[in-house]
Design a protein around this motif. Structure first.
Motif, PDB file in Angstrom:
ATOM      1  N   GLU A 275       0.833  -1.219   0.000  1.00  0.00           N
ATOM      2  CA  GLU A 275       0.000   0.000   0.000  1.00  0.00           C
ATOM      3  C   GLU A 275       0.859   1.257   0.000  1.00  0.00           C
ATOM      4  N   LYS A 276       1.966   1.194   0.703  1.00  0.00           N
ATOM      5  CA  LYS A 276       2.881   2.336   0.779  1.00  0.00           C
ATOM      6  C   LYS A 276       3.627   2.543  -0.542  1.00  0.00           C
ATOM      7  N   TYR A 277       3.924   1.440  -1.236  1.00  0.00           N
ATOM      8  CA  TYR A 277       4.755   1.515  -2.445  1.00  0.00           C
ATOM      9  C   TYR A 277       3.946   1.588  -3.740  1.00  0.00           C
ATOM     10  N   GLU A 278       2.653   1.265  -3.710  1.00  0.00           N
ATOM     11  CA  GLU A 278       1.867   1.166  -4.946  1.00  0.00           C
ATOM     12  C   GLU A 278       1.967   2.456  -5.773  1.00  0.00           C
ATOM     13  N   GLY A 279       2.398   2.307  -7.015  1.00  0.00           N
ATOM     14  CA  GLY A 279       2.510   3.455  -7.924  1.00  0.00           C
ATOM     15  C   GLY A 279       3.746   4.295  -7.726  1.00  0.00           C
ATOM     16  N   LYS A 280       4.518   4.008  -6.683  1.00  0.00           N
ATOM     17  CA  LYS A 280       5.713   4.811  -6.386  1.00  0.00           C
ATOM     18  C   LYS A 280       6.903   4.339  -7.223  1.00  0.00           C
ATOM     19  N   ASP A 281       7.780   5.284  -7.548  1.00  0.00           N
ATOM     20  CA  ASP A 281       9.013   4.952  -8.252  1.00  0.00           C
ATOM     21  C   ASP A 281      10.019   4.359  -7.277  1.00  0.00           C
ATOM     22  N   VAL A 282      10.688   3.283  -7.708  1.00  0.00           N
ATOM     23  CA  VAL A 282      11.701   2.630  -6.875  1.00  0.00           C
ATOM     24  C   VAL A 282      12.904   2.274  -7.748  1.00  0.00           C
ATOM     25  N   LYS A 283      14.015   2.052  -7.071  1.00  0.00           N
ATOM     26  CA  LYS A 283      15.205   1.504  -7.731  1.00  0.00           C
ATOM     27  C   LYS A 283      15.605   0.241  -6.969  1.00  0.00           C
ATOM     28  N   VAL A 284      15.522  -0.884  -7.656  1.00  0.00           N
ATOM     29  CA  VAL A 284      15.893  -2.156  -7.051  1.00  0.00           C
ATOM     30  C   VAL A 284      17.035  -2.766  -7.850  1.00  0.00           C
TER      31      VAL A 284
END
Length: 502
Positions: A50-59
């Motif tokens: 829920e916190k990450y949905e739609g958010k940009d990330v770098k993995v």
């Protein structure tokens, strides 16, 4: 499939990866990057969707599965905390999508994109861009199933062979990531022990690994040579004699978590290089040390595992105090009918032979008693138990028992038939210590290679006066084996000693 040739396929895969590497370089793609700015991890994203949905990330991580579907590709990457799916589309990545065709399982990539769920509900990262971080030139052993002409399923390339897993721990950690959990627990156990000792006022110190005389235990040493001094030195077999010198010098409590080395055989509980905790506390005795060990283990279990009750090798083990305390001599009398203090050397040899053990010859009486204990009693010590009050011949560095003739104030802690600790009321009488060393020297002359040497400097230190002292040694590897329910010491040492590869 008839006549499947795994080795030929493996070599062709190696060749293909080299060709892919050459092609990547030709296209101007750096196959081994310098860095990547990771800001998110697989487990965090999946546990907090829920916190990450739609958010940009770098993995970033290692490709562990690939499914190419023309203009779209799904892959799973594995980072230090787990796995997550990534989704790549040709329309969005353009030329770099075609470059992805040159990547394989095992390659390490960085992916920048947003978090979403696929139609099947799998939490994934939709790649806006990616970067090759390291090209893998050797195929990772992912299990391959082949059906033979009789319809039997044959599994190839499964990285399950224990010897190979110990030898190539780096591959073991990649394909069996749960192995990492054991070593994380090991680190937490050592951290908690250190914290407990620090909070109880002990000082962590360092003593020499290279020693002119080895001592503090009954074991054969590794020998090396110092060129500048032109003398042989020994890798320490224990830290005891140097730590006691510090008690002489005025420290109230010292400890060392160290690597020790014993030139002995290898089995499920022995590795020639191992980790020991040794600690010494002034003005205390072995009775005090038993209470100290119980408290240390209970706190360790609660802080690292959240419980003091474990199921180990199918048995329920409860570390809550008080631990049972049994006399070694009394227990031997009860089980074997032999009073080992009164028994002659020949009677002990006979007792061992009757139980299927053939002494090598040249052992001390104490060694024979110890062997008799091992084969008749040790395996029955399932719940945490202190075996106390050992025969004097077994313990050249322990103080004579204050009320029982022929015994010393010593205990060993056992769980599931395994020794996990050893402790003494320490011998601080220099005259008695010299006499014990001289008796050990006679044993060496009679063929006991593990008997103690005479350490004149240690005797000199005692002659200045050492206060009453309690000492303890704990085999960290064996303790970790126990608490993480591992069958072999090699399962808790990242790089155990192995026979040379053929």
């Amino acid at each position: 499939m008839e006549n499947y040739n795994f080795e030929a396929e493996y070599n062709s895969l190696m060749k293909r990866r080299r060709e892919e590497l050459d092609e990547l370089i030709k296209r101007g793609i750096l196959p081994y990057a310098y860095s990547y700015d990771v800001d998110s991890y697989s487990s965090d994203i999946k546990q907090n969707y829920e916190k990450y949905e739609g958010k940009d990330v770098k993995v970033a991580g290692r490709i562990m599965a690939l499914r190419r579907m023309g203009k779209a590709t799904f892959a799973h990457i594995q980072d230090s905390r787990g796995r997550i799916q990534i989704y790549l589309k040709k329309d969005e990545l353009g030329e770099m999508y075609d470059v992805f065709k040159l990547l394989d399982i095992g390659d390490i990539i960085g992916v920048a994109g947003f978090v979403f769920k696929t139609k099947t509900g799998e939490i994934s990262v939709h790649a806006k861009s990616y970067q090759l971080l390291s090209k893998s030139l050797r195929p990772i052993p992912i299990a391959k199933e082949v059906i033979d002409e009789n319809g039997n399923k044959i599994v190839y390339d499964q990285f399950a062979d224990k010897e190979l897993r110990y030898r190539q721990r780096y591959v073991d950690l990649i394909v069996n990531p749960e192995v990492k959990d054991v070593f994380i627990k090991r680190a937490q156990i050592i951290t908690q022990i250190r914290k407990y000792l620090d909070e109880n006022g002990l000082i962590e110190v360092e003593t020499p690994i290279l020693q002119p005389l080895y001592g503090g235990a009954a074991a054969r040493p590794f020998i090396t040579h110092h060129n500048a001094l032109d003398i042989d030195l020994y890798l320490r077999i224990a830290d005891e004699l140097y730590l006691k010198r510090l008690i002489v010098g005025g420290f109230d409590g010292v400890y060392e978590i160290s690597k020790d080395f014993r030139n002995e055989g290898m089995d499920k509980t022995h590795n020639p290089e191992f980790t020991m905790l040794e600690l010494y506390v002034a003005y205390k005795d072995y009775e005090w040390m038993m209470d100290f060990v119980e408290k240390m283990v209970v706190e360790l279990c609660n802080k690292v595992f959240g419980t003091t009750q474990f199921v180990i090798e199918g048995k329920e083990i409860n570390f809550n105090p008080p631990w049972k305390r049994v006399s070694m001599v009394d227990k031997l009398l009860e089980v074997t009918g032999i009073d080992v203090l009164k028994a002659s050397y020949d009677e002990l040899v006979k007792a061992l032979k009757e139980r299927g053990v053939e002494p090598k010859g040249g052992e001390s009486k104490g060694k024979l008693i110890d062997e008799l204990f091992e084969i008749t009693i040790q395996a029955s010590l399932i719940q945490p138990t202190f075996v106390i009050d050992y025969p004097l011949e077994l313990s050249p560095l322990a103080k004579k028992h204050r009320s029982k003739e022929g015994l010393v104030e010593r205990f060993e802690g056992f769980v599931l038939g395994r020794e996990i600790c050893n402790a003494f009321s320490e011998l601080n009488d220099p005259i008695d210590q010299r006499k014990r060393f001289e008796e050990q020297a006679k044993m060496r002359e009679e063929g006991d290679e593990e008997a103690h040497q005479i350490d004149e400097d240690f005797i000199r230190a005692l002659e200045y006066g050492m206060p009453p002292t309690a000492g303890l040694g704990v085999g960290i590897d064996r303790l970790v084996m126990l608490l993480t329910n591992q069958p072999s010491i090699r399962d808790v040492i990242l790089f155990p000693q192995m026979k040379p590869e053929k």
